[in-house]
Design a protein around this motif. Structure first.
Motif, PDB file in Angstrom:
ATOM      1  N   UNK A   1      25.107 -41.585  35.905  1.00  0.00           N
ATOM      2  CA  UNK A   1      24.342 -41.913  34.704  1.00  0.00           C
ATOM      3  C   UNK A   1      22.850 -41.712  34.837  1.00  0.00           C
ATOM      4  N   UNK A   2      22.367 -41.252  35.987  1.00  0.00           N
ATOM      5  CA  UNK A   2      20.931 -41.060  36.176  1.00  0.00           C
ATOM      6  C   UNK A   2      20.439 -39.780  35.501  1.00  0.00           C
ATOM      7  N   UNK A   3      21.344 -38.816  35.273  1.00  0.00           N
ATOM      8  CA  UNK A   3      20.971 -37.535  34.669  1.00  0.00           C
ATOM      9  C   UNK A   3      21.800 -37.330  33.410  1.00  0.00           C
ATOM     10  N   UNK A   4      21.132 -37.042  32.308  1.00  0.00           N
ATOM     11  CA  UNK A   4      21.784 -36.735  31.041  1.00  0.00           C
ATOM     12  C   UNK A   4      21.674 -35.223  30.836  1.00  0.00           C
ATOM     13  N   UNK A   5      22.814 -34.537  30.690  1.00  0.00           N
ATOM     14  CA  UNK A   5      22.843 -33.084  30.538  1.00  0.00           C
ATOM     15  C   UNK A   5      23.119 -32.763  29.069  1.00  0.00           C
ATOM     16  N   UNK A   6      22.158 -32.070  28.434  1.00  0.00           N
ATOM     17  CA  UNK A   6      22.275 -31.685  27.026  1.00  0.00           C
ATOM     18  C   UNK A   6      22.403 -30.161  26.965  1.00  0.00           C
ATOM     19  N   UNK A   7      23.575 -29.638  26.534  1.00  0.00           N
ATOM     20  CA  UNK A   7      23.724 -28.188  26.450  1.00  0.00           C
ATOM     21  C   UNK A   7      22.920 -27.606  25.280  1.00  0.00           C
ATOM     22  N   UNK A   8      22.295 -26.441  25.520  1.00  0.00           N
ATOM     23  CA  UNK A   8      21.560 -25.721  24.483  1.00  0.00           C
ATOM     24  C   UNK A   8      22.319 -24.421  24.247  1.00  0.00           C
TER      25      UNK A   8
END
Length: 141
Positions: free
Chosen positions: A67-74
C-alpha cells in the motif's frame, strides 16, 4: 393603693465599623519558554515509468509495496489500420512518512499579587498610612 409595675426592654442596634483596609496590586511578568515537539507528516514522490506496450483492456489502479505505492495506468489510443490499446506509462505515487522536531520559544505570562494591609483610620492617599505587606500565608494579624 396602686403599685406601678416596671419592665425593662432591650433594644439592639448594629453599626458597620471599619477595622482595616487592604490594597492589592497585580503585576504581570513574561518569561520565554522553549518548546520541542515532533511533527509527523507525509510527502509524495511521483515516478513516471514509460512502458509503451499494447493491452487488450485498461488495467485497474493498483497498490504495491503493501500500500505504500499507488500505480495509476495512463492509456493512449493510437490509430493504426486498426485501433489498439497501448499502455503508454504508469504513474507511481509513493507515500513517505516524515518526522521533524521543532523548537520554538514562546512567551508565558504570570501574574503576582502583592497585598498591603492599611490601618482603619488611614485614608487611601494620606502619607501617614501605616502599610504592612502581606506575606501571602493567610495569617491576618
Amino acid at each position: 393603693m396602686v403599685i406601678p409595675l416596671v419592665a425593662e426592654r432591650v433594644a439592639i442596634a448594629r453599626r458597620v465599623m471599619e477595622t482595616g483596609r487592604v490594597r492589592v496590586n497585580l503585576s504581570t511578568t513574561t518569561e520565554d519558554a522553549l518548546i520541542r515537539e515532533t511533527l509527523s507528516g507525509e510527502r509524495v514522490e511521483v515516478e513516471r515509468v514509460v512502458l509503451g506496450h499494447e493491452v487488450a483492456t485498461a488495467p485497474n489502479v493498483r497498490e504495491e509495496e503493501d500500500g505504500a505505492v499507488l500505480v495509476v495506468p495512463v492509456l493512449e489510443e493510437i490509430l493504426v489500420v486498426e485501433r489498439r490499446l497501448v499502455l503508454k506509462e504508469e504513474v507511481r505515487i509513493r507515500r513517505i512518512a516524515t518526522t521533524e522536531t521543532v523548537a520554538e520559544t514562546i512567551p508565558l505570562r504570570r501574574q503576582v499579587a502583592s497585598v498591603e494591609r492599611l490601618s482603619a483610620t488611614a485614608s487611601e492617599g494620606s502619607p501617614d498610612a501605616q502599610a504592612r505587606p502581606e506575606d501571602g500565608t493567610g495569617d491576618s494579624t
